[in-house]
Write a protein that holds these residues in place. Sequence first.
Motif, mmCIF file in Angstrom:
data_model
loop_
_atom_site.group_PDB
_atom_site.id
_atom_site.type_symbol
_atom_site.label_atom_id
_atom_site.label_comp_id
_atom_site.label_asym_id
_atom_site.label_seq_id
_atom_site.Cartn_x
_atom_site.Cartn_y
_atom_site.Cartn_z
ATOM 1 N N TYR A 17 -47.567 14.018 -16.155
ATOM 2 C CA TYR A 17 -48.816 13.057 -16.695
ATOM 3 C C TYR A 17 -49.582 13.932 -16.921
ATOM 4 O O TYR A 17 -50.168 13.043 -18.402
ATOM 5 N N TRP A 18 -49.955 15.100 -16.701
ATOM 6 C CA TRP A 18 -50.451 16.029 -17.836
ATOM 7 C C TRP A 18 -50.156 15.717 -19.489
ATOM 8 O O TRP A 18 -51.121 16.057 -20.423
ATOM 9 N N GLN B 229 -50.089 13.288 -21.941
ATOM 10 C CA GLN B 229 -51.924 12.324 -21.995
ATOM 11 C C GLN B 229 -52.458 14.022 -23.767
ATOM 12 O O GLN B 229 -53.235 14.030 -23.747
ATOM 13 N N SER C 276 -61.987 16.086 -18.421
ATOM 14 C CA SER C 276 -61.607 14.826 -18.777
ATOM 15 C C SER C 276 -60.378 14.346 -18.447
ATOM 16 O O SER C 276 -59.635 14.764 -19.163
ATOM 17 N N ASN C 277 -59.919 13.984 -17.958
ATOM 18 C CA ASN C 277 -58.541 12.957 -17.870
ATOM 19 C C ASN C 277 -57.191 13.544 -16.862
ATOM 20 O O ASN C 277 -56.078 13.306 -16.415
ATOM 21 N N ALA D 51 -56.236 15.886 -13.230
ATOM 22 C CA ALA D 51 -55.166 14.556 -11.799
ATOM 23 C C ALA D 51 -56.343 15.396 -11.312
ATOM 24 O O ALA D 51 -54.876 17.210 -10.957
ATOM 25 N N ILE E 127 -57.937 10.697 -11.112
ATOM 26 C CA ILE E 127 -58.216 11.221 -12.415
ATOM 27 C C ILE E 127 -59.782 11.509 -12.589
ATOM 28 O O ILE E 127 -60.771 10.471 -12.174
ATOM 29 N N ASN F 61 -62.753 10.987 -14.580
ATOM 30 C CA ASN F 61 -62.753 10.276 -15.651
ATOM 31 C C ASN F 61 -64.201 11.233 -16.613
ATOM 32 O O ASN F 61 -64.655 11.804 -16.542
#
Length: 228
Positions: free
Chosen positions: A48-49, A52, A186-187, A189, A226, A228
Amino acid sequence: MAAKAIKIIETEDGSHSLFLPDMNETYHSSHGAIQESRHVFIKMGLDYWASQSPEGSLSILEIGFGTGLNALLAYEWAMKHQRKVEFITLEAYPLPEEITKALNYPAQMERADLSDTFQQMHQAEWNKEVPISEYFSLYKMEDKLETVIFPEKALQVVFFDAFAPSKQEEMWAPELLQKCTQQLVSNGALVTYCAKGQLKRDLRGLGLTVESLEGPPGKKEMVRAIKN
């Protein structure tokens, strides 16, 4: 934790886990230790990271070093993607050498070349950052979550792999979840196998966006939260 109180068991994918008779609890899913860790922490966390932020190094905080399986899989990921990973992990009760040497993860992963690396992780000095390879460093902290002081580092991913709330409710307290997530970028997880409603409410209360995701084999759901 006495070695005689710990039993090595084989999970459904052939990989080992540990059973604690006093707690009536296992370290991993009985449906498969490796496949659970790969799904929850690697696929839903590291992958996931990477989706991003496809470049750059990253820092991971793990709650519950345990058998070292998550660290080994994160090492495999770092080497595959050639991305530098700083792996910070907490463990209040390190396993004895006679147990760690008997665990079969490299063999079950068909990565016999990782056997020495796996033992190097377990033998690495505590409370000190230890380079394992050019892409992976390990910082094992022997302490309790309630009292530990984490390094002041920006975190991209948190692996929350404590024993289940039904066994160690205190580990899932909102103030401790905040302690683990306050350094997320930020973002960034937090990922965990747990999908309890109270956990979701507590994470939302900390200002995180909570996702209920498909769980690993044998579990309907897992959680990713997550920043924000």
